[in-house]
Motif scaffolding. Structure first.
Motif, mmCIF file in Angstrom:
data_model
loop_
_atom_site.group_PDB
_atom_site.id
_atom_site.type_symbol
_atom_site.label_atom_id
_atom_site.label_comp_id
_atom_site.label_asym_id
_atom_site.label_seq_id
_atom_site.Cartn_x
_atom_site.Cartn_y
_atom_site.Cartn_z
ATOM 1 N N MET A 1 -107.515 -9.411 -9.857
ATOM 2 C CA MET A 1 -109.013 -10.033 -10.492
ATOM 3 C C MET A 1 -109.155 -10.642 -11.781
ATOM 4 N N GLU A 2 -109.060 -11.800 -12.009
ATOM 5 C CA GLU A 2 -109.664 -11.781 -13.167
ATOM 6 C C GLU A 2 -110.735 -11.567 -13.975
ATOM 7 N N ARG A 3 -110.658 -10.907 -15.266
ATOM 8 C CA ARG A 3 -112.427 -10.407 -15.119
ATOM 9 C C ARG A 3 -112.543 -10.847 -16.672
ATOM 10 N N VAL A 4 -113.661 -11.041 -16.804
ATOM 11 C CA VAL A 4 -114.701 -12.115 -18.098
ATOM 12 C C VAL A 4 -115.503 -10.953 -18.399
ATOM 13 N N ASP A 5 -115.679 -10.861 -19.900
ATOM 14 C CA ASP A 5 -116.953 -9.906 -20.554
ATOM 15 C C ASP A 5 -117.641 -10.602 -21.245
ATOM 16 N N ILE A 6 -118.584 -10.676 -21.366
ATOM 17 C CA ILE A 6 -120.059 -11.526 -22.124
ATOM 18 C C ILE A 6 -120.082 -10.223 -22.499
ATOM 19 N N THR A 7 -120.813 -9.935 -24.399
ATOM 20 C CA THR A 7 -121.739 -10.156 -24.750
ATOM 21 C C THR A 7 -122.367 -10.878 -25.630
ATOM 22 N N ILE A 8 -123.292 -10.156 -25.497
ATOM 23 C CA ILE A 8 -124.368 -11.186 -25.795
ATOM 24 C C ILE A 8 -125.437 -10.339 -26.521
ATOM 25 N N ASN A 9 -126.022 -10.943 -28.586
ATOM 26 C CA ASN A 9 -126.479 -9.547 -28.199
ATOM 27 C C ASN A 9 -127.903 -11.136 -29.870
ATOM 28 N N GLY A 10 -128.765 -10.511 -29.440
ATOM 29 C CA GLY A 10 -130.174 -10.940 -30.264
ATOM 30 C C GLY A 10 -130.883 -11.885 -29.366
ATOM 31 N N TYR A 11 -130.342 -10.906 -27.845
ATOM 32 C CA TYR A 11 -131.555 -11.911 -26.436
ATOM 33 C C TYR A 11 -131.147 -10.760 -25.772
ATOM 34 N N ALA A 12 -133.241 -10.993 -24.738
ATOM 35 C CA ALA A 12 -132.743 -9.761 -23.997
ATOM 36 C C ALA A 12 -132.588 -10.664 -22.795
ATOM 37 N N MET A 13 -131.296 -9.898 -22.461
ATOM 38 C CA MET A 13 -130.814 -10.130 -21.014
ATOM 39 C C MET A 13 -131.468 -9.653 -20.080
ATOM 40 N N ASP A 14 -131.538 -10.283 -18.834
ATOM 41 C CA ASP A 14 -132.316 -9.950 -17.977
ATOM 42 C C ASP A 14 -130.861 -10.219 -16.343
ATOM 43 N N PHE A 15 -131.445 -9.399 -15.685
ATOM 44 C CA PHE A 15 -130.639 -10.038 -13.820
ATOM 45 C C PHE A 15 -130.157 -11.940 -13.616
ATOM 46 N N ASP A 16 -131.378 -11.994 -13.652
ATOM 47 C CA ASP A 16 -131.566 -13.831 -13.267
ATOM 48 C C ASP A 16 -130.344 -15.371 -14.042
ATOM 49 N N THR A 17 -130.763 -14.635 -15.706
ATOM 50 C CA THR A 17 -130.165 -14.947 -16.559
ATOM 51 C C THR A 17 -128.621 -14.787 -17.167
ATOM 52 N N ALA A 18 -128.458 -13.325 -16.131
ATOM 53 C CA ALA A 18 -127.000 -12.980 -16.427
ATOM 54 C C ALA A 18 -125.981 -14.007 -14.562
ATOM 55 N N ARG A 19 -127.646 -13.306 -13.915
ATOM 56 C CA ARG A 19 -127.052 -14.552 -12.593
ATOM 57 C C ARG A 19 -126.089 -15.832 -12.471
ATOM 58 N N GLN A 20 -127.424 -16.548 -13.781
ATOM 59 C CA GLN A 20 -127.196 -17.983 -14.163
ATOM 60 C C GLN A 20 -126.056 -18.202 -14.069
ATOM 61 N N ARG A 71 -111.505 -13.000 -6.964
ATOM 62 C CA ARG A 71 -110.687 -13.672 -7.822
ATOM 63 C C ARG A 71 -111.412 -13.393 -9.105
ATOM 64 N N LEU A 72 -112.609 -12.907 -9.521
ATOM 65 C CA LEU A 72 -113.057 -13.013 -10.799
ATOM 66 C C LEU A 72 -114.253 -12.207 -10.505
ATOM 67 N N ARG A 73 -114.261 -11.263 -11.816
ATOM 68 C CA ARG A 73 -115.625 -9.906 -12.146
ATOM 69 C C ARG A 73 -115.526 -10.819 -13.725
ATOM 70 N N ILE A 74 -117.226 -11.146 -13.397
ATOM 71 C CA ILE A 74 -117.994 -11.332 -14.152
ATOM 72 C C ILE A 74 -119.177 -10.555 -15.172
ATOM 73 N N SER A 75 -118.384 -9.455 -15.750
ATOM 74 C CA SER A 75 -119.698 -8.359 -17.066
ATOM 75 C C SER A 75 -120.089 -8.720 -18.107
ATOM 76 N N PHE A 76 -121.142 -8.727 -18.276
ATOM 77 C CA PHE A 76 -122.351 -8.755 -19.356
ATOM 78 C C PHE A 76 -122.834 -7.222 -19.794
ATOM 79 N N ASN A 77 -122.985 -7.867 -21.205
ATOM 80 C CA ASN A 77 -123.145 -6.515 -22.086
ATOM 81 C C ASN A 77 -122.686 -5.019 -21.838
ATOM 82 N N ASP A 78 -121.163 -4.577 -21.453
ATOM 83 C CA ASP A 78 -120.699 -3.704 -20.935
ATOM 84 C C ASP A 78 -121.441 -3.562 -19.688
ATOM 85 N N ASP A 79 -121.019 -4.142 -18.403
ATOM 86 C CA ASP A 79 -121.213 -3.728 -17.610
ATOM 87 C C ASP A 79 -122.606 -3.131 -16.770
#
Length: 86
Positions: A1-20, A71-79
């Motif tokens: 499975m391909e892994r994508v790790d995304i870190t977002i600083n300076g913005y309060a990430m919420d579930f719906d935004t991450a899902r989009q 096939r694709l695991r997308i993680s935001f801010n350390d899971d």
């Protein structure tokens, strides 16, 4: 499975935004992608809720996603939010 790790600083990430964002990334190379599992650590909820799927301490939702053509695991801010797409 391909892994994508995304870190977002300076913005309060919420579930719906991450899902989009995850949906946009997942559909980039596959227009027929399907979200098969997800986890929202912030609210302590996940899908599917198949606790019997746990293997060696791995959460059931993640095992399910991997074993159902994930096939694709997308993680935001350390899971904080994780999405697994087929």
């Amino acid at each position: 499975m391909e892994r994508v790790d995304i870190t977002i600083n300076g913005y309060a990430m919420d579930f719906d935004t991450a899902r989009q964002i995850a949906a946009l990334l997942a559909s980039r190379d596959n227009e027929y992608t399907t979200l098969v599992a997800w986890n929202d650590r912030e609210r302590n909820i996940h899908s599917p809720q198949c606790l019997k799927c746990e293997i060696k301490g791995e959460p059931g939702w993640e095992v399910y996603g991997r074993n159902h053509d994930g096939r694709l695991r997308i993680s935001f801010n350390d899971d904080l939010f994780v999405f697994i797409y087929s």
